[in-house]
Design an enzyme around this catalytic site. Sequence first.
Site, PDB file in Angstrom:
ATOM      1  CG  HIS A  23      -7.121   2.531   2.003  1.00  9.96           C
ATOM      2  ND1 HIS A  23      -7.707   3.751   1.761  1.00  9.96           N
ATOM      3  CD2 HIS A  23      -5.833   2.797   2.344  1.00  9.96           C
ATOM      4  CE1 HIS A  23      -6.807   4.713   1.945  1.00  9.96           C
ATOM      5  NE2 HIS A  23      -5.677   4.159   2.300  1.00  9.96           N
ATOM      6  CG  ASN A  66      -3.273   6.666  -3.303  1.00  5.92           C
ATOM      7  OD1 ASN A  66      -2.700   5.617  -2.982  1.00  5.92           O
ATOM      8  ND2 ASN A  66      -3.805   7.483  -2.410  1.00  5.92           N
ATOM      9  CG  ASP A 108      -5.490  -0.582   4.165  1.00  7.68           C
ATOM     10  OD1 ASP A 108      -5.760   0.608   4.441  1.00  7.68           O
ATOM     11  OD2 ASP A 108      -6.369  -1.429   3.915  1.00  7.68           O
TER      12      ASP A 108
END
Length: 273
Positions: free
Chosen positions: A159, A56, A186
Site C-alpha cells: 500500500h 477498511n 500492509d
Amino acid sequence: MGKIGEKLDIDFVVSTGDNFYENGLTGVHDQQFEESFTNIYTAKSLQKPWYLVLGNHDYRGDALAQLSPVLQKLDERFFCMRSFIVNAEIVDIFFIDTTPFQLKYWTHPKDSHYDWREVAPRETYIADLLKDMDKEMKKSTAKWKIAIGHHTMRSVSDHGDTKELLQLLLPVLKVNGIDFYINGHDHCLEHISSKDSPIQYFTSGGGSKAWRGVYQPNDDNLQFFYDGQGFMSLQLNQDQADFIFYDVSGNILYQWSSSKISHLQPSIYVTEK
C-alpha cells in the site's frame, strides 16, 4: 502470541484493524466473531482487554456491529470504537479511525460497499476528529504518546504511504509530540524512522495474507522490513520503550529501544539565531 504474552505478562492487546475478513461482520450475531476472535485467541495470557480500531475491510460490512456493546457481552475482552484514548498512566494511546481519510473509498469503491453511517459527510467527520485529537493530545501529560490507526503513514510494502494521512493527520501528531505511530493495513512487519521528525512508524499487519513480495523504498529511513506473518510487542516504563517483532513461532526477528532522559537531568538546547 499466547506464549510471548505469558512471558511478558502483558496488560492488554491492540489490534490495528481489519479485524474480520473479507468484509467485516454482517451483524452482531455473525458467527465470524467467535470463529475469528473468541475461538482463536484462547491462550490464558490473551484473556486481557483487546483494544481494536476499524480497518477498511471492517467498513465493508456492518461497521456499527463491531462498535456494539452486544459483542462485549459475547466476549468481554473486545473493545472497539472509532476513535478513543487509553490512558495507562505513563502512556496515552490515541486510537484513530483512519479509513474515512482515504478518499478512494468514497469516490472509487469499486465492487465494495462502505458503511459510512454516522461518518458522512467525510469532510466534517475528519475535521471534527482532528480537532478532538489535537485537543486531547495537548491535554496529555503522559511521558509517552502513541497514535494507532489502521492505515500506513509510511510503508515500503504493497500500500505504501497514505497521502491523506501525511497531509491531514501527521501535522497533528508532529505538533503534539507523538512518539510512535503504529498501524496495520500492509500485511508485513516494518519499522521506519522519519527524516523530518522524531516520530517512529511501526507496521504490524502480519496477521494474514502476508508474503506479498512487494518492496518499494520511500524517502524515510527503513530500519526493518519483514514481508511475512508475525506480530509485535511493546514494553514501556518511564524511561524506555522496547519494541520486538516476532515471526509466527515467536522467534525474535528485530528489536528496537528508545529512551527518554529523566527530567532531573539537565537538557541542552541548541538554538540558531
